[in-house]
Scaffold this motif. Structure first.
Motif, short mmCIF file in Angstrom:
data_model
loop_
_atom_site.label_atom_id
_atom_site.label_comp_id
_atom_site.label_asym_id
_atom_site.label_seq_id
_atom_site.Cartn_x
_atom_site.Cartn_y
_atom_site.Cartn_z
N LEU A 183 0.85 -1.19 0.00
CA LEU A 183 0.00 0.00 0.00
C LEU A 183 0.89 1.25 0.00
O LEU A 183 1.80 1.35 0.82
CB LEU A 183 -0.92 0.01 1.22
CG LEU A 183 -1.90 -1.17 1.30
CD1 LEU A 183 -2.64 -1.15 2.62
CD2 LEU A 183 -2.88 -1.15 0.13
N VAL A 216 -8.91 -5.35 -1.09
CA VAL A 216 -8.24 -4.16 -1.60
C VAL A 216 -8.98 -3.69 -2.86
O VAL A 216 -9.49 -4.50 -3.64
CB VAL A 216 -6.75 -4.46 -1.90
CG1 VAL A 216 -6.59 -5.49 -3.00
CG2 VAL A 216 -6.00 -3.19 -2.23
N SER A 223 -5.46 5.64 -5.90
CA SER A 223 -4.76 4.98 -4.80
C SER A 223 -5.53 3.74 -4.36
O SER A 223 -6.72 3.57 -4.67
CB SER A 223 -4.59 5.95 -3.62
OG SER A 223 -5.85 6.29 -3.09
N LEU A 224 -4.85 2.88 -3.61
CA LEU A 224 -5.47 1.65 -3.14
C LEU A 224 -6.09 1.85 -1.77
O LEU A 224 -5.53 2.53 -0.90
CB LEU A 224 -4.41 0.53 -3.06
CG LEU A 224 -3.81 0.06 -4.38
CD1 LEU A 224 -2.76 -1.02 -4.13
CD2 LEU A 224 -4.88 -0.44 -5.33
N GLN A 226 -8.01 -0.34 1.54
CA GLN A 226 -7.96 -1.66 2.15
C GLN A 226 -8.97 -1.76 3.29
O GLN A 226 -9.17 -0.81 4.03
CB GLN A 226 -6.55 -1.92 2.70
CG GLN A 226 -6.39 -3.23 3.45
CD GLN A 226 -4.98 -3.45 3.92
OE1 GLN A 226 -4.12 -3.86 3.15
NE2 GLN A 226 -4.70 -3.17 5.19
#
Length: 272
Positions: A183, A216, A223-224, A226
């Motif tokens: 991340l 995810v 952007s990721l 989670q």
């Protein structure tokens, strides 16, 4: 070895996770094992001496054995188990230690073997007195982001002592550029001083059975994101299959003053 009572509430968590796994193995939706009772027997007390990575009795023994050695090293004694020297909790994450499903055909680089992953993190921790464990983060529903249904990101947790906070920070600064957390907003190397009364909690956390699953996704910004929750029955079985042939000594990391503790635990287990 530390008395079982010192880790009683943590042992309860280990056996609760094993119960969820057994329920998942017997569940209607699991399609991994045709004879689940054979696998359930591997989780019993009689098989604990094999030190299987998901046997709750083996985890309980391993936690108490390594914990006893660590407590001796740092001067932590009953009834409060407060260490007499600073202890630090260190987490290392590197995205190159991702293991994709065996049937993945997307052309990724070959999966690292567990021995390679262990060697990688041990190299990063070189020069420290520590005890630690490899721990897999299970990512599910990863098709849109990674093109695979799930994958494991192997990371490491370690308890470190005989070092000052300033010296450990300098070590972290030297190691951090060599790794890349999966991340983008996460740190590849995280160091925190253990609050004295939290030592047993961190010993358990370092040695625990994985009990979370992560999802995810990619945000509109690119952007990721989670999210985590307790692992469900189906994914418990999948994770069990991925870790079925792993034993606890292969997942354990030790360096400096931690090596004799690991050696003693292995030797004691042979006669257990």
């Amino acid at each position: 070895m530390i008395p079982l009572s010192a880790f009683a509430r943590f042992s309860v968590r280990e056996h609760a996770q094993a119960a969820r796994l057994k329920k998942g193995l017997r569940g209607y939706h699991q399609q991994v094992y045709d004879r689940p009772e054979r696998e359930i027997r591997r989780l019993g007390r009689r098989r604990a001496g094999e030190l299987g990575a998901q046997n709750p009795y083996a985890r309980e023994y391993w936690m108490r054995s390594l914990g006893a050695g660590l407590c001796r090293e740092v001067g932590a004694q009953a009834p409060d188990w407060v260490p007499r020297v600073p202890v630090f909790f260190v987490t290392l994450i590197d995205e190159d230690q991702i293991v994709y499903p065996a049937d993945c055909t997307r052309g990724y680089r070959p999966n690292p073997e567990i021995a390679d992953i262990r060697r990688y993190y041990r190299r990063a921790l070189r020069g420290l007195d520590y005890l630690g464990m490899l721990d897999p983060t299970l990512y599910v529903s990863a098709q849109q982001v990674q093109g695979v249904p799930r994958f494991l990101l192997w990371h490491a947790h370690a308890l470190v002592w005989n070092i000052s906070k300033g010296a450990l920070d300098l070590w972290a600064e030297s190691v951090r550029p060599t790794m890349s957390a999966y991340l983008p907003y996460a740190s590849a190397v995280d160091c925190r001083q253990v609050r004295p009364r939290d030592l047993r909690q961190l010993i358990w956390y370092t040695n625990k059975t994985p009990y979370k699953q992560y999802q995810v996704w990619r945000r509109e910004t690119g952007s990721l994101g989670q999210q985590k929750r307790n692992i469900n029955g189906v994914n418990s079985v999948r994770l069990y299959a991925d870790m079925k042939d792993l034993v606890l000594p292969r997942l354990t990391l030790a360096g400096g003053a931690g090596r004799p503790i690991l050696r003693q635990a292995v030797e004691a287990s042979a006669a257990w």
